[in-house]
Design an enzyme around this catalytic site. Structure first.
Site, mmCIF file in Angstrom:
data_model
loop_
_atom_site.group_PDB
_atom_site.id
_atom_site.type_symbol
_atom_site.label_atom_id
_atom_site.label_comp_id
_atom_site.label_asym_id
_atom_site.label_seq_id
_atom_site.Cartn_x
_atom_site.Cartn_y
_atom_site.Cartn_z
ATOM 1 C CG HIS A 23 14.089 11.344 -13.535
ATOM 2 N ND1 HIS A 23 14.400 12.516 -12.909
ATOM 3 C CD2 HIS A 23 13.046 10.808 -12.843
ATOM 4 C CE1 HIS A 23 13.599 12.691 -11.869
ATOM 5 N NE2 HIS A 23 12.761 11.664 -11.821
ATOM 6 C CD GLU A 55 19.678 15.128 -13.019
ATOM 7 O OE1 GLU A 55 20.439 14.990 -12.056
ATOM 8 O OE2 GLU A 55 18.674 14.397 -13.214
ATOM 9 C CG HIS A 88 14.151 12.597 -8.292
ATOM 10 N ND1 HIS A 88 13.947 11.306 -8.699
ATOM 11 C CD2 HIS A 88 15.465 12.866 -8.540
ATOM 12 C CE1 HIS A 88 15.081 10.801 -9.177
ATOM 13 N NE2 HIS A 88 16.011 11.718 -9.068
#
Length: 183
Positions: free
Chosen positions: A45, A145, A55
Site C-alpha cells: 500500500h 489511495e 485487505h
C-alpha cells in the site's frame, strides 16, 4: 493532454503510520556490472495503490480479482469541500485530502455505494477508517489511495489506473487522467 496522477515512489514517499517505508537500492550498476538492476522493498500500500477486498474482508478477492473495467473508464474529479456527484457517476476521485487522515466517513461511503459508485479514489493516505474500508471493499468497490490530483481540476475525465498483476491485498498503480472530448 495526459495527466499523470501517480505519486512518484522514492524513499521519501509518505506511508501510513504502521506500513514499511519504500527502499530503493542498486543491485548492479552499468559501471561495475555492465547492466543496471535495482531492488525495491515496500509495502503493498505504498504510494499510489489499489486496495483489494482481502485487505479488510476475510475471504475477499485479491488484486488479480479486481475487474480491469472497473479501473478504466469515465470518472469525476470532485473537491472534498463540495462533493456534488451526479447519480450516474461510477468512478469518483476526491481531491483536497492531502492534510487529512481519512477522506470519507461511513455515511458518505454508504451514500456513494447506494448511488452505484464502483471506484473511489483519494489524494489522501486513506479513503477512511477500518469501517469505511470494510463497507467499500465488501461491496466490491475499488479503492485508490495516494493519488496526485494537484494538476487535475474538478470535472470529467477518462481514468486509467492499472495495478501490478499480483495476488496480494494491494498493489502499486500507475494512474492517469485524459480529458473527455465533447462530441
Amino acid at each position: 493532454m495526459i495527466i499523470d496522477i501517480t505519486m512518484e515512489l522514492s524513499e521519501r514517499t509518505p506511508v501510513y503510520a504502521s506500513d514499511p517505508h519504500v527502499q530503493l537500492r542498486n543491485h548492479t550498476t552499468l559501471e561495475e556490472d555492465g547492466y543496471a538492476v535495482s531492488s525495491m522493498a515496500m509495502g503493498s500500500h505504498s504510494g499510489t495503490h489499489v486496495d483489494a477486498p482481502c485487505h479488510m474482508v476475510p475471504g475477499g478477492g485479491s488484486v488479480v480479482d479486481i475487474p480491469l473495467d472497473t479501473l478504466v473508464g469515465k470518472c469525476l474529479v470532485v473537491d472534498v469541500r463540495e462533493m456534488r456527484i451526479p447519480r450516474t457517476t461510477k468512478r469518483v476521485l476526491i481531491k483536497g485530502n492531502t492534510g487529512r487522515d481519512c477522506t470519507l466517513n461511513v455515511r458518505q461511503a454508504e451514500a456513494l455505494l447506494k448511488m452505484g459508485v464502483e471506484l473511489i479514489g483519494t489524494d489522501g493516505l486513506s479513503i477512511g477508517d477500518d469501517e469505511v474500508h470494510k463497507i467499500l471493499l465488501e461491496a466490491q468497490c475499488a479503492v485508490l489511495e495516494c493519488l496526485d490530483l494537484g494538476r487535475a481540476n474538478p470535472g470529467g475525465y477518462f481514468l486509467c489506473a492499472m495495478p501490478l498483476k499480483v495476488d496480494l491485498d494491494g498493489a502499486p498503480v500507475r494512474a492517469c487522467l485524459l480529458p473527455l472530448t465533447e462530441e
